[in-house]
Motif scaffolding. Structure first.
Motif, PDB file in Angstrom:
ATOM      1  N   LYS A   4       2.088  -4.473   7.814  1.00 46.84           N
ATOM      2  CA  LYS A   4       2.974  -3.726   6.921  1.00 46.84           C
ATOM      3  C   LYS A   4       3.252  -2.389   7.600  1.00 46.84           C
ATOM      4  O   LYS A   4       2.546  -2.037   8.568  1.00 46.84           O
ATOM      5  CB  LYS A   4       2.317  -3.524   5.548  1.00 46.84           C
ATOM      6  CG  LYS A   4       1.020  -2.724   5.605  1.00 46.84           C
ATOM      7  CD  LYS A   4       0.401  -2.546   4.260  1.00 46.84           C
ATOM      8  CE  LYS A   4       1.054  -1.436   3.488  1.00 46.84           C
ATOM      9  NZ  LYS A   4       0.343  -1.056   2.280  1.00 46.84           N
ATOM     10  N   LEU A  44      -7.165   0.961  -2.957  1.00 51.67           N
ATOM     11  CA  LEU A  44      -6.219   1.646  -2.073  1.00 51.67           C
ATOM     12  C   LEU A  44      -5.510   0.655  -1.161  1.00 51.67           C
ATOM     13  O   LEU A  44      -6.020  -0.435  -0.878  1.00 51.67           O
ATOM     14  CB  LEU A  44      -6.918   2.736  -1.252  1.00 51.67           C
ATOM     15  CG  LEU A  44      -8.016   2.373  -0.244  1.00 51.67           C
ATOM     16  CD1 LEU A  44      -7.481   1.800   1.043  1.00 51.67           C
ATOM     17  CD2 LEU A  44      -8.861   3.587   0.044  1.00 51.67           C
ATOM     18  N   PHE A  70       6.062  -5.395  -5.672  1.00 51.57           N
ATOM     19  CA  PHE A  70       5.542  -6.676  -5.173  1.00 51.57           C
ATOM     20  C   PHE A  70       6.477  -7.847  -5.447  1.00 51.57           C
ATOM     21  O   PHE A  70       6.062  -8.976  -5.611  1.00 51.57           O
ATOM     22  CB  PHE A  70       4.105  -6.930  -5.657  1.00 51.57           C
ATOM     23  CG  PHE A  70       3.125  -6.147  -4.826  1.00 51.57           C
ATOM     24  CD1 PHE A  70       3.029  -4.772  -4.974  1.00 51.57           C
ATOM     25  CD2 PHE A  70       2.355  -6.756  -3.852  1.00 51.57           C
ATOM     26  CE1 PHE A  70       2.194  -4.021  -4.179  1.00 51.57           C
ATOM     27  CE2 PHE A  70       1.515  -6.014  -3.041  1.00 51.57           C
ATOM     28  CZ  PHE A  70       1.439  -4.645  -3.215  1.00 51.57           C
TER      29      PHE A  70
HETATM   30  C1  UGA Z   1      -3.681  -4.635  -0.797  1.00 52.64           C
HETATM   31  C2  UGA Z   1      -3.561  -4.148  -2.254  1.00 52.64           C
HETATM   32  O1  UGA Z   1      -2.216  -3.707  -2.491  1.00 52.64           O
HETATM   33  C3  UGA Z   1      -4.536  -3.002  -2.540  1.00 52.64           C
HETATM   34  O2  UGA Z   1      -4.459  -2.648  -3.910  1.00 52.64           O
HETATM   35  C4  UGA Z   1      -5.943  -3.477  -2.215  1.00 52.64           C
HETATM   36  O3  UGA Z   1      -6.880  -2.438  -2.396  1.00 52.64           O
HETATM   37  C5  UGA Z   1      -6.006  -3.948  -0.780  1.00 52.64           C
HETATM   38  O4  UGA Z   1      -5.036  -5.009  -0.560  1.00 52.64           O
HETATM   39  C6  UGA Z   1      -7.354  -4.516  -0.453  1.00 52.64           C
HETATM   40  O5  UGA Z   1      -8.033  -5.040  -1.305  1.00 52.64           O
HETATM   41  O6  UGA Z   1      -7.673  -4.414   0.705  1.00 52.64           O
HETATM   42  P1  UGA Z   1      -2.835  -3.767   1.575  1.00 52.64           P
HETATM   43  O7  UGA Z   1      -3.324  -5.089   2.074  1.00 52.64           O
HETATM   44  O8  UGA Z   1      -3.209  -2.543   2.308  1.00 52.64           O
HETATM   45  O9  UGA Z   1      -3.316  -3.552   0.052  1.00 52.64           O
HETATM   46  O10 UGA Z   1      -1.243  -3.796   1.549  1.00 52.64           O
HETATM   47  P2  UGA Z   1      -0.109  -4.259   0.519  1.00 52.64           P
HETATM   48  O11 UGA Z   1       0.880  -3.183   0.412  1.00 52.64           O
HETATM   49  O12 UGA Z   1      -0.668  -4.806  -0.722  1.00 52.64           O
HETATM   50  O13 UGA Z   1       0.573  -5.469   1.331  1.00 52.64           O
HETATM   51  C7  UGA Z   1      -0.126  -6.660   1.607  1.00 52.64           C
HETATM   52  C8  UGA Z   1       0.816  -7.674   2.242  1.00 52.64           C
HETATM   53  O14 UGA Z   1       1.770  -8.139   1.292  1.00 52.64           O
HETATM   54  C9  UGA Z   1       1.628  -7.119   3.420  1.00 52.64           C
HETATM   55  O15 UGA Z   1       1.680  -8.090   4.445  1.00 52.64           O
HETATM   56  C10 UGA Z   1       3.014  -6.901   2.837  1.00 52.64           C
HETATM   57  O16 UGA Z   1       4.041  -7.008   3.791  1.00 52.64           O
HETATM   58  C11 UGA Z   1       3.079  -8.024   1.819  1.00 52.64           C
HETATM   59  N1  UGA Z   1       4.022  -7.752   0.710  1.00 52.64           N
HETATM   60  C12 UGA Z   1       3.749  -6.758  -0.178  1.00 52.64           C
HETATM   61  C13 UGA Z   1       5.158  -8.538   0.553  1.00 52.64           C
HETATM   62  O17 UGA Z   1       5.418  -9.467   1.352  1.00 52.64           O
HETATM   63  N2  UGA Z   1       5.990  -8.288  -0.495  1.00 52.64           N
HETATM   64  C14 UGA Z   1       5.738  -7.300  -1.396  1.00 52.64           C
HETATM   65  O18 UGA Z   1       6.552  -7.133  -2.342  1.00 52.64           O
HETATM   66  C15 UGA Z   1       4.602  -6.511  -1.235  1.00 52.64           C
END
Ligand code: UGA
Ligand code: NAD
Length: 433
Positions: A320, A153, A249
């Protein structure tokens, strides 16, 4: 089924509420007495959309309860989920002391067959240690199975992700445990993949690392775009339409943060290294991620010259949108660096002001984005909250000392902002000056 969830945090509380909503009887256990007291009063300790309603509904209907009594929770339940934190140590490895502590206590409390499930993100081979620890402390000598069931998640969409997962991964070593896990997840009608325990553990680290790699890849492409005058937003769109690549992503920005990617990538590099493989590819992804922030800071300095006594307005603190979590948020590191150079910070975030207040000093928090803009020498966008996409930019311009926006998340249309008279600097897009 009767379920005990140990660790009522972002994963444990969400999983507990969702399992309860699927009709199970769930008890959530935490060492943090204050957290448990709050939960008993219906107060959710962090911001996650729809979680409060789901918790309240299931408490009211008698399927969800909270306690600090781990032993009592274990005795009453057939399946025990471990969802405590697994933070980074200074050398990058995962700190598994909470997992060990909980495993010992579960073992001491088991009076009949139990399934003990690792839901926390852990390095490969942790399942072996959990089994060994339970065996050593199994005072009543009962049968048990260890299962790995990593959680995928995301914060901000946690309930949706739990209820509608792309897949559910279950590492098992007995038919008995497999049968129970299959029944538990049956109502979700999701793709279930059964593996051995080590493969399930690796699936989790490999998935998070792959997503982090994808982000660093598009950030590297953004850097090339800036150098040659191309537009990373268009490049990502063009790449993402290829189904083999996919659109998600591929959002360039100021790097990934949060409580998971930075720690999980570090832990995967560490466990791979200890096992004899130098995961250079991931070390480069980490480097690109660090440099992404540093380059953003350089853009701020290149725009403002000296920072001493300048006032910098910040929109967005959470790592985020749709969360109040600021763990490893790029915003914190950027703000600390700006403060170290003498800048004054005014900031607003729709949810993460209190969590930031707990870790950073000397920020003037504002009630809304317009108060931030008033008298600021520039405006930084550090989190892409929906609210920031719909601002009255004319009003913002009239309030700023300089019409300068540095957008770390590319939420605005560069041409439109230029036409309004802004200097607009994004990531991987040709500056419209
Ligand atoms: C992430 C994973 O997406 C989940 O599948 C996983 O379960 C989780 O980590 C975990 O293991 O805890 P999360 O950290 O809640 O989830 O958030 P994301 O949406 O993945 O974003 C992570 C970071 O990447 C944020 O700082 C976001 O701004 C950045 N991001 C994301 C980008 O810079 N570009 C993107 O295209 C996507
Ligand atoms: P969290 O910090 O929000 O919650 C962990 C909880 O465990 C805390 O409430 C803490 O008090 C409790 N705890 C610690 N030691 C305990 C003990 N001995 N007994 C009972 N409770 C104890 O952490 P989280 O974000 O929920 O992450 C938990 C695990 O799940 C981590 O391994 C993380 O990597 C993984 N994970 C997190 C996410 C996410 O989006 N946050 C997603 C997937 C996986």
């Amino acid at each position: 089924m009767k379920i005990c969830i140990i660790g009522a945090g972002h994963v444990g509380l969400v999983s507990g509420a969702c399992f309860a909503d699927l009709g199970n009887e769930v008890v959530c256990v935490d060492v943090d007495g204050e957290k448990i007291n709050k939960l008993r009063k219906g107060i959710i300790p962090f911001f996650e959309p729809e979680l409060e309603e789901l918790v309240k509904k299931n408490v009211k209907e008698g399927r969800l309860s909270f306690t600090t009594g781990l032993e009592e929770g274990v005795k009453e339940s057939g399946i025990i989920f471990i969802s405590v934190g697994t933070p980074s140590r200074d050398n990058g490895e995962a700190d598994l002391s909470y997992v060990e502590d909980v495993s010992k206590r579960i073992a001491g409390a088991m009076e009949e067959y139990k399934i003990v499930v690792e839901k926390s993100t852990v390095p490969v081979k942790t399942g072996e240690w959990v089994r060994r620890t339970i065996k050593l402390n199994n005072v009543h000598g009962v049968d048990f199975d260890v299962v790995s069931n990593p959680e995928f998640l995301r914060e901000g969409s946690a309930i949706y992700d739990f209820m509608y997962p792309d897949r559910i991964v279950v590492g098992v070593e007995s038919e008995r445990a497999e049968k129970v896990m299959r029944e538990l997840y049956e109502p979700l009608k999701a793709s279930l993949i059964f593996t051995d325990i080590k493969s399930a553990e690796i699936i989790k680290h490999a998935s998070n690392s792959f997503l982090a790699l994808k982000i660093s890849y598009i950030n590297a492409i953004a850097n090339v775009c800036e150098l040659v005058g191309a537009d990373v937003e268009k490049v990502a769109e063009g790449m993402g339409l290829d189904k083999r690549i996919g659109r998600s992503f591929l959002k360039a920005g100021i790097g990934y943060g949060g409580s998971c990617f930075p720690k999980d990538i570090a832990a995967f590099i560490k466990i791979a290294g200890e096992s004899g493989y130098d995961f250079e590819l991931l070390r480069v992804a980490e480097k690109v991620n660090r440099e992404q922030r540093e380059q953003f800071l350089k853009k701020i300095k290149d725009s403002l010259w000296t920072l001493n006594n300048k006032t910098i307005g910040v929109l967005g603190l959470a790592f985020k949108p749709d969360t109040d979590d600021v763990r490893e948020a790029p915003s914190l590191k950027i703000i600390e660096q700006l403060q170290a150079e003498g800048a004054k910070i005014k900031a607003f975030d729709p949810a993460a002001i209190e969590t930031t207040r707990a870790v950073l000093k000397d920020i003037e928090y504002c009630a809304d984005p317009y108060e931030v803009a008033e008298g600021s020498d520039c405006l930084l966008i550090l989190t892409e909250w929906e609210q920031f996409k719909n601002l009255d930019l004319k009003r913002i311009k009239s309030l700023l000392n300089n019409p300068l926006i540095l957008d770390g998340r590319n939420i605005y249309n560069p041409r439109e902002l230029k036409n309004m008279g802004f200097t607009y600097i994004g990531i991987g897009i040709k500056p419209e000056i």
